[in-house]
Design an enzyme around this catalytic site. Structure first.
Site, short mmCIF file in Angstrom:
data_model
loop_
_atom_site.label_atom_id
_atom_site.label_comp_id
_atom_site.label_asym_id
_atom_site.label_seq_id
_atom_site.Cartn_x
_atom_site.Cartn_y
_atom_site.Cartn_z
N ASP A 1 1.03 7.57 -9.71
CA ASP A 1 0.30 7.13 -10.90
C ASP A 1 -0.89 6.30 -10.44
O ASP A 1 -0.88 5.07 -10.49
CB ASP A 1 1.24 6.32 -11.81
CG ASP A 1 0.56 5.89 -13.10
OD1 ASP A 1 -0.57 6.33 -13.36
OD2 ASP A 1 1.18 5.11 -13.85
N SER A 2 -1.91 6.99 -9.96
CA SER A 2 -3.04 6.33 -9.32
C SER A 2 -4.27 6.33 -10.22
O SER A 2 -4.33 7.01 -11.25
CB SER A 2 -3.39 7.07 -8.02
OG SER A 2 -3.93 8.35 -8.31
N ASP B 1 0.84 -1.19 0.00
CA ASP B 1 0.00 0.00 0.00
C ASP B 1 0.88 1.24 0.00
O ASP B 1 1.67 1.46 0.92
CB ASP B 1 -0.89 -0.03 1.24
CG ASP B 1 -1.97 1.03 1.22
OD1 ASP B 1 -1.75 2.09 0.61
OD2 ASP B 1 -3.04 0.80 1.81
#
Length: 281
Positions: free
Chosen positions: A155-156, A137
């Site tokens: 980069d979500s 995470d």
């Protein structure tokens, strides 16, 4: 021919012709679909939202990686959060001076399937000796890591589902803690014409952590709705105003060939449309 309809916003959608479905299943974290199209090559979607296409991925990945990297004189350490397709990792590793690129990806399946079905996007980046791959995470990583980075690239997905926590005030504060004093964070931040609240919320939340929050824009064909904004956080305002002569020299010395990024476009990307500037309140 089967179609994939992506419902982007209320009353607005885009449609893709599907030549063949290569993979479809529910991973531990999200629904993942990879399919072949006649115009865009292979396409990956997560929870019904297009993440990457083979034909236009270079726009997003070049600008996510090279804008923050060329804004610094000699970056050595980069952290990528998300980016399981490997495109940002590929572009970052093109900078020969980088000593290590750490990538933290929540969903191992995204990496494995990208490497299997869309290998040109990562182009061997996961096998580079400088790649430090962490399955975990990203929120927890920046909250606990003792390492410091020159650049953090987030980069979500959009701020729904697994990606929602990567748009919070705490997350930006933790990113700031993990940066070196002159460091930069760059983030995916949606299409402001249809997602105006994302700009306002990010600007306010990032502004509590950084002295010089802001955005730059790219024209991404499959992220439709006008310009896409990429978030920008640092403590030195001049990083978003690097002189063209400096960028040109760094680009020349790097010896890279691009399909989208240029030093001139780097500077121009920070010239925001007025409707975007109006959201930065």
């Amino acid at each position: 021919m089967r179609r994939f309809d992506e419902t982007l916003h209320r009353g607005y959608r885009q449609s893709f012709d599907i030549q063949s479905v290569l993979f479809e299943d529910k991973t531990e974290h999200q629904h993942l679909l990879i399919f072949e199209t006649p115009e865009l090559g292979r396409v990956m979607t997560l929870d019904g939202i297009v993440q990457v296409t083979e034909r236009d991925e270079f726009v997003y990945h070049e600008m996510m990686a090279h804008v923050p990297l060329f804004a610094l004189a000699a970056p050595k350490e980069v952290l990528i959060i998300g980016g399981g397709d490997g495109g940002v990792l590929r572009e970052a590793l093109r900078h020969r001076g980088l000593e290590r690129v750490t990538m933290v990806e929540l969903d191992r399946t995204v990496i494995d399937l990208s490497r299997e079905y869309m290998p040109a996007i990562s182009a061997g980046a996961f096998d580079d000796a400088r790649t430090d791959l962490v399955i975990g995470d990203g929120l927890d990583y920046v909250a606990t890591s003792q390492r410091r980075f020159d650049v953090i690239i987030v980069d979500s997905t959009d701020p729904i589902g697994p990606g929602e926590v990567l748009f919070t005030e705490k997350f930006y504060a933790d990113c700031k803690r993990c940066l070196k004093p002159s460091g930069i964070v760059a983030t995916q931040n949606g299409v402001p014409f249809f997602q105006p609240d994302e700009v306002t919320h990010t600007y306010r939340r990032m502004g509590r952590a950084f002295a010089a929050p802001g955005f730059y824009v790219i024209a991404m064909p499959t992220y439709v709705g006008g310009f896409m904004t990429l978030g920008w956080g640092c403590d030195e305002p001049e990083r978003a105003d690097t002189p063209l002569e400096t960028l040109t020299a760094r680009f020349r010395d790097a010896g890279l060939t691009m399909r989208y990024y240029t030093p001139e476009l780097h500077r121009a990307a920070f010239a925001l449309p007025q409707y975007v500037r109006d959201l930065m309140v």
